[in-house]
Design a protein around this motif. Structure first.
Motif, PDB file in Angstrom:
ATOM      1  N   ARG A 809      33.746  29.205  41.779  1.00  0.00           N
ATOM      2  CA  ARG A 809      33.615  30.236  40.748  1.00  0.00           C
ATOM      3  C   ARG A 809      33.370  29.585  39.386  1.00  0.00           C
ATOM      4  N   TYR A 810      32.781  30.368  38.480  1.00  0.00           N
ATOM      5  CA  TYR A 810      32.572  29.850  37.128  1.00  0.00           C
ATOM      6  C   TYR A 810      32.612  30.982  36.116  1.00  0.00           C
ATOM      7  N   LEU A 811      32.950  30.606  34.893  1.00  0.00           N
ATOM      8  CA  LEU A 811      33.037  31.549  33.786  1.00  0.00           C
ATOM      9  C   LEU A 811      31.630  31.983  33.395  1.00  0.00           C
ATOM     10  N   SER A 812      31.370  33.294  33.408  1.00  0.00           N
ATOM     11  CA  SER A 812      30.041  33.793  33.052  1.00  0.00           C
ATOM     12  C   SER A 812      30.014  34.451  31.683  1.00  0.00           C
ATOM     13  N   GLY A 813      31.161  34.888  31.173  1.00  0.00           N
ATOM     14  CA  GLY A 813      31.225  35.494  29.849  1.00  0.00           C
ATOM     15  C   GLY A 813      32.625  35.349  29.280  1.00  0.00           C
ATOM     16  N   THR A 814      32.717  35.027  27.994  1.00  0.00           N
ATOM     17  CA  THR A 814      34.033  34.798  27.392  1.00  0.00           C
ATOM     18  C   THR A 814      34.716  36.081  26.959  1.00  0.00           C
ATOM     19  N   GLY A 815      33.981  37.201  26.896  1.00  0.00           N
ATOM     20  CA  GLY A 815      34.590  38.425  26.394  1.00  0.00           C
ATOM     21  C   GLY A 815      34.759  38.364  24.884  1.00  0.00           C
ATOM     22  N   SER A 816      35.680  39.146  24.384  1.00  0.00           N
ATOM     23  CA  SER A 816      35.907  39.231  22.934  1.00  0.00           C
ATOM     24  C   SER A 816      37.373  39.541  22.688  1.00  0.00           C
ATOM     25  N   THR A 817      37.680  39.921  21.469  1.00  0.00           N
ATOM     26  CA  THR A 817      39.061  40.291  21.147  1.00  0.00           C
ATOM     27  C   THR A 817      39.548  41.439  22.017  1.00  0.00           C
ATOM     28  N   THR A 818      38.648  42.389  22.307  1.00  0.00           N
ATOM     29  CA  THR A 818      39.061  43.617  22.998  1.00  0.00           C
ATOM     30  C   THR A 818      38.538  43.728  24.419  1.00  0.00           C
ATOM     31  N   THR A 819      37.786  42.737  24.916  1.00  0.00           N
ATOM     32  CA  THR A 819      37.303  42.777  26.295  1.00  0.00           C
ATOM     33  C   THR A 819      37.657  41.480  27.008  1.00  0.00           C
ATOM     34  N   ALA A 820      37.908  41.606  28.304  1.00  0.00           N
ATOM     35  CA  ALA A 820      38.306  40.451  29.103  1.00  0.00           C
ATOM     36  C   ALA A 820      37.100  39.569  29.414  1.00  0.00           C
ATOM     37  N   GLU A 821      37.368  38.311  29.704  1.00  0.00           N
ATOM     38  CA  GLU A 821      36.326  37.413  30.162  1.00  0.00           C
ATOM     39  C   GLU A 821      35.866  37.819  31.563  1.00  0.00           C
ATOM     40  N   SER A 822      34.797  37.175  32.059  1.00  0.00           N
ATOM     41  CA  SER A 822      34.290  37.488  33.389  1.00  0.00           C
ATOM     42  C   SER A 822      33.977  36.200  34.145  1.00  0.00           C
ATOM     43  N   TYR A 823      34.126  36.257  35.469  1.00  0.00           N
ATOM     44  CA  TYR A 823      33.887  35.111  36.342  1.00  0.00           C
ATOM     45  C   TYR A 823      32.975  35.520  37.491  1.00  0.00           C
ATOM     46  N   ILE A 824      32.040  34.645  37.818  1.00  0.00           N
ATOM     47  CA  ILE A 824      31.260  34.797  39.044  1.00  0.00           C
ATOM     48  C   ILE A 824      31.973  34.034  40.144  1.00  0.00           C
ATOM     49  N   ASP A 825      32.259  34.737  41.239  1.00  0.00           N
ATOM     50  CA  ASP A 825      33.040  34.143  42.314  1.00  0.00           C
ATOM     51  C   ASP A 825      32.233  33.066  43.038  1.00  0.00           C
ATOM     52  N   ALA A 826      32.951  32.230  43.769  1.00  0.00           N
ATOM     53  CA  ALA A 826      32.308  31.177  44.555  1.00  0.00           C
ATOM     54  C   ALA A 826      31.273  31.782  45.499  1.00  0.00           C
ATOM     55  N   TYR A 827      30.136  31.107  45.621  1.00  0.00           N
ATOM     56  CA  TYR A 827      29.141  31.569  46.583  1.00  0.00           C
ATOM     57  C   TYR A 827      28.286  30.408  47.050  1.00  0.00           C
ATOM     58  N   GLY A 828      27.656  30.620  48.196  1.00  0.00           N
ATOM     59  CA  GLY A 828      26.783  29.607  48.769  1.00  0.00           C
ATOM     60  C   GLY A 828      25.566  30.247  49.387  1.00  0.00           C
ATOM     61  N   SER A 829      24.602  29.412  49.732  1.00  0.00           N
ATOM     62  CA  SER A 829      23.372  29.895  50.346  1.00  0.00           C
ATOM     63  C   SER A 829      23.005  28.976  51.499  1.00  0.00           C
ATOM     64  N   LEU A 830      22.691  29.574  52.637  1.00  0.00           N
ATOM     65  CA  LEU A 830      22.230  28.827  53.802  1.00  0.00           C
ATOM     66  C   LEU A 830      20.714  28.987  53.877  1.00  0.00           C
ATOM     67  N   ASP A 831      19.990  27.869  53.721  1.00  0.00           N
ATOM     68  CA  ASP A 831      18.536  27.879  53.738  1.00  0.00           C
ATOM     69  C   ASP A 831      18.051  26.949  54.831  1.00  0.00           C
ATOM     70  N   GLY A 832      16.923  27.258  55.427  1.00  0.00           N
ATOM     71  CA  GLY A 832      16.434  26.419  56.503  1.00  0.00           C
ATOM     72  C   GLY A 832      14.956  26.583  56.751  1.00  0.00           C
TER      73      GLY A 832
END
Length: 884
Positions: A809-832
């Motif tokens: 996972r990684y931080l995608s937005g820090t938010g502000s004084t009145t809004t929470a931050e946001s995180y993109i959850d762990a993900y993967g891709s299977l390519d072949g």
């Protein structure tokens, strides 16, 4: 967490270099590994015939082994043999590199945990202009969009992680150099590919074709090469999107310290993408001391965007004031995950636009090497423009009703929330017209560079002196106009007429998920509002105060010079390296418009310009120790600089249409500066095997953070303005490991197997503010763990590959004084892919990406704050390739 039907086992291996699917090795026999300019002093590498995936791995490993600094590379291999459509998707195969995807396509690149704005991208060793995201106005100014560089036109990509003084400054993550094909390397060659691609969400097949022709004179002194590509793709993404979680929005009912949901939107996003790209290269080498290179690259990407959404606004007070029903709340921690809110606006929206991205890059290089001296003169000019062709800017057609919202997010961020109301949103009689928006954006970048380099080689321990100077000018001209037309506001849909609405033309919205949430709703038609409201008189209206605030010009001129010395000691363990210093002076002028009102309450527009001037000394050291013939140790130290995103430096204010918030620029922003250390060990026990590892450390000064200020905007009242300021601190410590090996020692037919893997761990120590909320030990775009695992098989006419690419996972937005931050959850891709040589000159390949149908999830401060479910599906392609 990723929903998947298949979960590959985690692996703690890695690969430092990887060949990828591009135009090259189908150009029959050869393409010797080459060290890119401006670092032409790397030791010569034995020619390796790149006719297979394994051989291209060997070529890339040989290049890394011979380099005088920390380098990872991707060498061109067969056209499209690994499922990569552009340079970003190819780069995900490199150790320490992760990519951001938009609607399934690779878009941005991060290196060693640092986000896209921290990379410096070059084309054939020259700076390149940046295309921007104009679909929703998310312009930045340093984040190169790799989708405009198709992999079929690329011969090699280098990622330099420990810079030298002669390299252009500007990267805290990596210097990424993308190289196109050269005729004097290829000789007389020709190749083509024809591809049909199928996406399982849109359920539509799309064509693609590419070709390359290379010619050289009989004496190999003159070469010409032309390559081109056409690629078409239809995309559908099902997305349940939630803007964020608001703090204390209903404080009078719930008390203080609780988060409630903001705008939530079930939406279906569709794209029809057409990419046209071509490259022409000429080379003249009359003798061994003189060479002229001319490169031209032109691309055009048209993205026809059509979005169907049902926006739910539990936090918007523009038309009515939402009221939380006391006693209905369901609370988990500090989050109100369920409840009922009255007077909520439900808005059926249709957003369309044609987003065009043009890129033209021209480069001229003259090399002269008389005796022990060498001289280079280079000129580069590139122009990127992202805009809407006439009449095809962003149209937002909207219908609305007001009713209660009963919501429940308590099932978790990987499940659909319950979103219900007592009003039938499939019945057009329940809707009224809303304001129609028409937004035109035009982002123009130019990048011009003149560079002179010289050097001399010596006998003895001091092997070379290099010096040079460069003048580099970058200019961003961003223009935006917004027309908000209220003619249809609160007009019943029945009065507007049937031409203004239709049934949702798609079915099966997030069909793999159960839950009571809107899946079918009334949608506005594409052009009825536009044809009715956007008249020639409206189009001719003068520039508004908001338009003036949104538009800006940033002109940046950089003058730099360097000196670098190379050394080599022939001891029991030979030691070589380089030491140098670069000075870069930056002169910037950021221009825009300040707006105010006079005594008659009329807008007053005042042009303003903010000059800024600063200089940076950037020393660097690289040391290479050949411990044994097969074992190399390296150490590097450097001071690096990364200038702020251009949009963050511009004197502009953009006010949101549907919420009392705005974003603005800060012309006083200072650059990111960092000290970095790197130590690595590389073991090459056989030509077909490499095991490498590195530890790195980066200490950043003046990390840029977000500041919130309440301002007064005429006609809108109090608005929370978010701007960027210096003041945070951040440190990164990381470890990366890479491994690749051909298993040719196995008995047949298993001797065609091979494996490559990479593993990166990054720890961040950071302390900065998002408004008045502290953010600790997280940086935007930083995945603390990432790994790649690829297995391949090559035997006779058959070749196959399967790769799993995963990031935490990684931080995608820090938010502000009145809004929470946001995180993109762990993900993967299977390519072949699996390929079969029909004859010596023809092959057919079946390839696929996201084969396990992964879904991207986003959540807020905690996993009790679901924010997004994002499904783009699998993509499968069938390709015919030829070589002559």
């Amino acid at each position: 967490m990723i929903r998947s039907k298949f979960k590959p086992a985690r692996c703690a291996g890695a690969v430092a270099v990887l060949a990828f699917a591009a135009q090259g090795a189908w150009l029959s026999q050869a393409h010797a590994a080459e060290v890119a300019e401006p670092a032409a002093d790397v030791a010569a590498v034995d020619a390796i015939v790149v006719t297979s995936y394994g051989k291209s791995l060997q070529a890339a490993a040989a290049l890394k082994r011979s380099a005088a600094y920390g380098l990872d590379a991707i060498n061109a291999e067969d056209i499209g043999k690994f499922p990569t459509r552009n340079a970003a998707e190819a780069l995900q195969l490199v150790t320490g590199v992760t990519i951001d995807r938009q609607r399934g396509a690779g878009l941005y690149v991060s290196v060693r945990g640092l986000g896209p704005q921290f990379q410096y991208v070059e084309l054939n060793g020259r700076s390149i202009a940046v295309n921007e995201l104009i679909e929703n106005g998310g312009a930045k100014g340093r984040q190169f969009r790799f989708e405009v560089l198709p992999s079929e036109l690329i011969s090699q990509i280098e990622v330099v992680k420990t810079p030298t003084a002669d390299m252009d400054e500007g990267a805290l993550g990596g210097n990424i150099n993308i190289k196109t094909f050269k005729p004097l390397d290829l000789g007389d060659k020709a190749a083509f590919s024809i591809r049909e691609t199928y996406g399982d969400v849109r359920k539509k097949a799309d064509p693609s074709a590419s070709g390359l022709l290379s010619w050289t004179s009989a004496d190999n002194t003159l070469g010409l090469l032309a390559s081109g590509l056409y690629d078409e793709r239809h995309v559908r993404n099902d997305r349940l999107y939630q803007v964020g979680w608001n703090l204390d929005k209903f404080k009078s009912t719930l008390g203080g310290g609780f988060y409630t949901p903001s705008r939530t939107r079930p939406t279906i996003e569709t794209e029809h993408r057409k990419l046209y790209s071509g490259a022409v290269t000429g080379q003249w080498r009359p003798n061994g001391d003189f060479q002229t290179d001319v490169d031209v690259l032109v691309t055009r990407l048209d993205v026809d965007y059509d979005e169907f959404g049902l926006d739910i606004y539990p936090d918007d007070t523009t038309f009515q004031t939402p009221v939380f029903v006391a006693g209905s709340q369901k609370v988990v921690g500090d989050t109100v995950v369920g409840g009922t809110i009255n007077n909520v606006r439900w808005m059926a929206s249709r957003e369309t636009s044609l987003n065009r991205h043009d890129l033209t890059a021209v480069g001229l290089k003259q090399a002269w090497t008389p005796g022990a001296w060498n001289f280079n003169a280079e000129y580069a000019f590139s122009r990127a423009r992202s805009y809407h062709p006439d009449g095809q800017a962003t149209k937002r057609n909207r219908l609305a009703f007001f009713g209660p919202l009963t919501y429940d997010f308590s099932r978790g961020y990987t499940s659909i929330p319950q979103l219900t109301t007592t009003v039938d949103y499939t019945n057009p009689a329940n809707f009224v017209g809303q304001a129609f928006d028409y937004t035109w954006k035009d982002s123009r970048d130019t990048d011009e560079t003149l560079r002179l380099d010289g050097g001399r080689v010596f006998d003895g321990w001091f092997t070379k002196i290099a010096f040079g100077a460069e003048r580099h000018e970058m200019k961003r001209d961003y223009r935006r106009r917004d027309w908000v037309l209220t003619n249809a506001l609160n007009v019943p849909t029945s009065t507007l007429g049937a031409s203004f609405y239709e049934a949702l033309p798609y079915s099966g919205f997030l069909s793999d998920f159960s839950g009571n949430t809107p899946r079918n709703w009334v949608t506005p038609t594409t052009t009825a509002f536009y044809n009715s409201l956007f008249t020639p008189a409206v189009a001719a209206q003068p520039l508004s105060a908001a338009d003036a605030r949104n538009s800006f010009v940033v002109d940046q001129k950089i003058t730099s010079g360097y000196v670098r010395g190379d050394f080599k000691f022939d001891t029991a363990m030979p030691i070589s390296g380089n030491v140098g210093v670069r000075y870069a002076r930056t002169e910037q002028v950021a221009s825009g418009t300040l707006t105010s009102t006079n005594a008659q309450n009329q807008p007053v527009l005042t042009p303003v310009s903010y000059p800024q001037d600063y200089g940076n000394w950037l020393p660097s050291l690289n040391v290479k120790v050949e411990v044994r013939d097969d074992l190399i140790a390296r150490f590097a130290a450097s001071r690096v600089v990364n200038r702020p995103n251009i949009t963050d430096s511009a004197p502009r204010i953009s006010v949101a249409r549907d919420t009392p918030s705005a974003s603005g620029g800060n012309p006083d922003l200072q650059p990111f500066l960092a000290d970095q250390l790197d130590a690595s060990l590389e073991w090459y026990p056989a030509p077909t095997t490499a095991l490498t590892g590195a530890v790195f450390y980066k200490k950043m000064d003046d990390y840029i953070t977000q500041q919130n200020t309440t301002i007064q905007v005429p006609g809108r009242g109090d608005v929370l303005l978010s701007t960027s300021v210096n003041g945070g601190a951040a440190k990164l410590t990381g470890v990366e490991v890479a491994y690749n090996q051909s298993l040719a020692f196995l008995p047949g037919p298993l001797d065609g197997l091979g494996v490559q893997a990479s593993f990166t761990v990054v720890d961040a120590k950071a302390n900065y503010l998002a408004g008045n909320r502290p953010i600790r030990d997280n940086l935007i775009g930083l995945s603390k763990t990432s790994y790649n695992l690829v297995g391949y098989y090559e035997k006779g006419p058959l070749a196959a590959r399967l790769g799993w690419f995963w990031r935490s996972r990684y931080l995608s937005g820090t938010g502000s004084t009145t809004t929470a931050e946001s995180y993109i959850d762990a993900y993967g891709s299977l390519d072949g892919s699996i390929s079969y040589d029909l004859t010596k000159n023809y092959a057919v390949t079946l390839e696929g990406s996201n084969l396990t149908d992964e879904i991207r999830y986003v959540y807020g401060k905690t996993k009790d704050q679901p924010m997004e479910i994002y499904h783009w599906g699998r993509t499968v392609s069938l390709t015919l390739r030829g070589k002559f």
